[in-house]
Design a protein around this motif. Sequence first.
Motif, PDB file in Angstrom:
ATOM      1  N   GLU A  28     -32.663 -55.958  20.047  1.00  9.47           N
ATOM      2  CA  GLU A  28     -31.377 -55.585  19.458  1.00  9.47           C
ATOM      3  C   GLU A  28     -31.521 -55.381  17.953  1.00  9.47           C
ATOM      4  O   GLU A  28     -32.187 -56.144  17.274  1.00  9.47           O
ATOM      5  CB  GLU A  28     -30.350 -56.686  19.669  1.00  9.47           C
ATOM      6  N   GLY A  30     -28.506 -54.335  15.140  1.00 11.07           N
ATOM      7  CA  GLY A  30     -27.120 -53.926  14.937  1.00 11.07           C
ATOM      8  C   GLY A  30     -26.414 -53.836  16.274  1.00 11.07           C
ATOM      9  O   GLY A  30     -26.498 -54.732  17.100  1.00 11.07           O
ATOM     10  N   ASP A  31     -25.751 -52.706  16.509  1.00 13.21           N
ATOM     11  CA  ASP A  31     -24.996 -52.504  17.745  1.00 13.21           C
ATOM     12  C   ASP A  31     -25.802 -51.813  18.842  1.00 13.21           C
ATOM     13  O   ASP A  31     -25.251 -51.454  19.876  1.00 13.21           O
ATOM     14  CB  ASP A  31     -23.746 -51.654  17.454  1.00 13.21           C
ATOM     15  N   ILE A  32     -27.077 -51.608  18.625  1.00 11.61           N
ATOM     16  CA  ILE A  32     -27.894 -50.865  19.578  1.00 11.61           C
ATOM     17  C   ILE A  32     -28.941 -51.801  20.183  1.00 11.61           C
ATOM     18  O   ILE A  32     -29.488 -52.667  19.497  1.00 11.61           O
ATOM     19  CB  ILE A  32     -28.554 -49.656  18.904  1.00 11.61           C
ATOM     20  N   GLU A  33     -29.208 -51.607  21.473  1.00 12.67           N
ATOM     21  CA  GLU A  33     -30.222 -52.432  22.120  1.00 12.67           C
ATOM     22  C   GLU A  33     -31.069 -51.594  23.064  1.00 12.67           C
ATOM     23  O   GLU A  33     -30.642 -50.553  23.554  1.00 12.67           O
ATOM     24  CB  GLU A  33     -29.592 -53.598  22.871  1.00 12.67           C
ATOM     25  N   ASN A  69     -29.405 -44.430  17.088  1.00 16.08           N
ATOM     26  CA  ASN A  69     -28.279 -44.543  16.167  1.00 16.08           C
ATOM     27  C   ASN A  69     -27.775 -43.162  15.739  1.00 16.08           C
ATOM     28  O   ASN A  69     -26.569 -42.914  15.706  1.00 16.08           O
ATOM     29  CB  ASN A  69     -28.675 -45.387  14.957  1.00 16.08           C
ATOM     30  N   THR A  73     -24.055 -41.783  16.612  1.00 14.20           N
ATOM     31  CA  THR A  73     -23.184 -41.378  15.503  1.00 14.20           C
ATOM     32  C   THR A  73     -22.729 -39.934  15.689  1.00 14.20           C
ATOM     33  O   THR A  73     -21.549 -39.626  15.517  1.00 14.20           O
ATOM     34  CB  THR A  73     -23.917 -41.554  14.171  1.00 14.20           C
TER      35      THR A  73
END
Length: 80
Positions: A28, A30-33, A69, A73
């Motif tokens: 992991e 941030g918000d990404i895994e 990411n 985005t």
Amino acid sequence: MRIVKELVKSDIKISIFSWNGKYLLKFEQGDIEQTYKIDEYDIISEDDLDKLITDEFLKDLQQQFITMNKMFTKHSEHIL
């Protein structure tokens, strides 16, 4: 699900689980895994899982996080 190990390397949180005859390596940032599944029969010992997490592998993971990411985005900017 059993937690085998948790650690942080190169700003990446790493969690290793044992579940349903597989090891799950969850990375992991941030918000990404990213999660990788390995059959328990492919590993001789849980200690061998640490050998998979090399500097080169972490570098490749970091590049993948950057790509993921950017993609998220790009596709979410109209709703977030």
